[in-house]
Each structure stands twice: as structure tokens, then as C-alpha cells.
Scaffold this motif. Structure first.
Motif, PDB file in Angstrom:
ATOM      1  N   TYR A  32       0.731  -1.155  -0.112  1.00 11.06           N
ATOM      2  CA  TYR A  32      -0.139   0.094  -0.076  1.00 11.06           C
ATOM      3  C   TYR A  32       0.780   1.332   0.001  1.00 11.06           C
ATOM      4  O   TYR A  32       1.996   1.276   0.338  1.00 11.06           O
ATOM      5  N   CYS A  33       0.284   2.288  -0.503  1.00 10.64           N
ATOM      6  CA  CYS A  33       0.637   3.657  -0.490  1.00 10.64           C
ATOM      7  C   CYS A  33       0.903   4.190   0.929  1.00 10.64           C
ATOM      8  O   CYS A  33      -0.094   4.053   1.735  1.00 10.64           O
ATOM      9  N   MET A  34       1.752   4.945   1.252  1.00  6.21           N
ATOM     10  CA  MET A  34       2.082   5.638   2.442  1.00  6.21           C
ATOM     11  C   MET A  34       2.004   7.193   2.037  1.00  6.21           C
ATOM     12  O   MET A  34       2.522   7.504   1.105  1.00  6.21           O
ATOM     13  N   SER A  52       4.504   5.614  -3.308  1.00  4.77           N
ATOM     14  CA  SER A  52       3.849   4.515  -3.740  1.00  4.77           C
ATOM     15  C   SER A  52       4.469   3.318  -3.073  1.00  4.77           C
ATOM     16  O   SER A  52       5.564   3.435  -2.304  1.00  4.77           O
ATOM     17  N   ARG A  53       3.854   2.338  -3.273  1.00  8.52           N
ATOM     18  CA  ARG A  53       4.225   1.013  -2.420  1.00  8.52           C
ATOM     19  C   ARG A  53       5.593   0.612  -2.606  1.00  8.52           C
ATOM     20  O   ARG A  53       6.147   0.050  -1.670  1.00  8.52           O
ATOM     21  N   LEU A  54       6.035   0.686  -4.152  1.00  7.42           N
ATOM     22  CA  LEU A  54       7.513   0.282  -4.125  1.00  7.42           C
ATOM     23  C   LEU A  54       8.368   1.615  -3.973  1.00  7.42           C
ATOM     24  O   LEU A  54       9.482   1.438  -4.590  1.00  7.42           O
ATOM     25  N   THR A  58       6.550   9.560  -6.064  1.00  6.62           N
ATOM     26  CA  THR A  58       6.161  10.314  -4.957  1.00  6.62           C
ATOM     27  C   THR A  58       5.464  11.729  -5.250  1.00  6.62           C
ATOM     28  O   THR A  58       5.509  12.210  -6.243  1.00  6.62           O
ATOM     29  N   TYR A  59       4.971  12.275  -4.100  1.00  3.56           N
ATOM     30  CA  TYR A  59       3.845  13.590  -4.330  1.00  3.56           C
ATOM     31  C   TYR A  59       4.284  14.389  -3.171  1.00  3.56           C
ATOM     32  O   TYR A  59       4.514  13.909  -2.233  1.00  3.56           O
ATOM     33  N   ALA A 103      -3.127   1.337  -5.113  1.00  4.09           N
ATOM     34  CA  ALA A 103      -2.481   2.491  -6.204  1.00  4.09           C
ATOM     35  C   ALA A 103      -1.850   3.824  -5.564  1.00  4.09           C
ATOM     36  O   ALA A 103      -2.377   3.963  -4.414  1.00  4.09           O
ATOM     37  N   PHE A 104      -1.218   4.379  -6.124  1.00  2.00           N
ATOM     38  CA  PHE A 104      -0.578   5.569  -5.763  1.00  2.00           C
ATOM     39  C   PHE A 104      -1.552   6.678  -5.831  1.00  2.00           C
ATOM     40  O   PHE A 104      -2.108   7.009  -6.446  1.00  2.00           O
ATOM     41  N   THR A 105      -1.507   7.386  -4.678  1.00  2.00           N
ATOM     42  CA  THR A 105      -2.605   8.406  -4.497  1.00  2.00           C
ATOM     43  C   THR A 105      -2.060   9.615  -3.652  1.00  2.00           C
ATOM     44  O   THR A 105      -1.052   9.290  -2.947  1.00  2.00           O
TER      45      THR A 105
END
Length: 124
Positions: A32-34, A52-54, A58-59, A103-105
């Protein structure tokens, strides 16, 4: 469910640095995304950064872009927030959070598990 425990907050002078850590347990960390969020007194909670999970995406919010770096170590079930060039307006309680989706969010509504928070205070 995932359990999250933040550490690394404290008092620092303007221009200084801090590194926050968030240890996760419960779910498979790499699934999961963090994200990191913060809430200053009297203000709404705001997003700071997500990863993102891997770790490939990044945001960053505009207010921290170029000063903060989010990273994760999936082998250690830990996400980090390196904060440089800190400003008094960075003073807040910082929370890490786990997304409910793989998913990346960068949408705060996608984050469903939260840590207890760690205080960051930047003096001028």
C-alpha cells in the motif's frame, strides 16, 4: 488493519533538519501507498507527501517541495520524512498514514489508517 507508530519529532531552530520515521505492522507493508500529513493548531489537517508502495512515485505539497523527502524501506516496514530547511510555519503534529488502496494516491480520503502523531516545533 495496519498499526503505525511515528517517531523523530522535536524542537529545532529555523533552518535545521529533522527525520521522522513511521514503523508499520499488521498488513503487508509493500502492498500500500503511504503518506505524511500534518496539522497545525487551529488549522485543517493537510497532506505533506505520499509515496507509492514500491517507492517509485512520490508527491509533495507545494509548501514542502524541495525541502522535504519521503522515502520507504519495505524490508524494515518503515516510511521516513526527511525535513530540511525547516521554517516556523512547519510547526505541527505530523501523522503518517496508510492508504486503503494499492494504487499511488495523493488524495487524503484514500488514507484509512493513522498513527498517533509526533510533534514538530520550529523556533524562529
Amino acid at each position: 488493519q495496519v498499526q503505525l507508530v511515528e517517531s523523530g519529532g522535536g524542537l529545532v531552530q529555523a533552518g535545521g533538519s529533522l527525520r521522522l520515521s513511521c514503523a508499520a505492522s499488521g498488513r503487508t507493508f509493500s502492498s500500500y501507498c503511504m503518506g505524511w500529513f500534518r496539522q497545525a493548531p487551529g488549522k485543517e489537517r493537510e497532506i505533506v507527501a505520499t509515496i507509492s508502495r514500491l517507492g517509485k512515485s512520490t508527491y509533495y505539497s507545494d509548501s514542502v517541495k524541495g525541502r522535504f523527502t519521503i522515502s520507504r524501506d519495505n524490508a524494515k516496514n518503515t516510511v521516513y520524512l526527511q525535513m530540511n530547511s525547516l521554517k516556523p510555519e512547519d510547526t505541527a503534529v505530523y501523522y503518517c498514514a496508510a492508504a486503503t488502496t494499492a494504487a499511488f494516491t495523493a488524495s487524503p480520503t484514500d488514507f484509512g489508517s493513522w498513527g498517533q502523531g509526533t510533534q514538530v516545533t520550529v523556533s524562529s
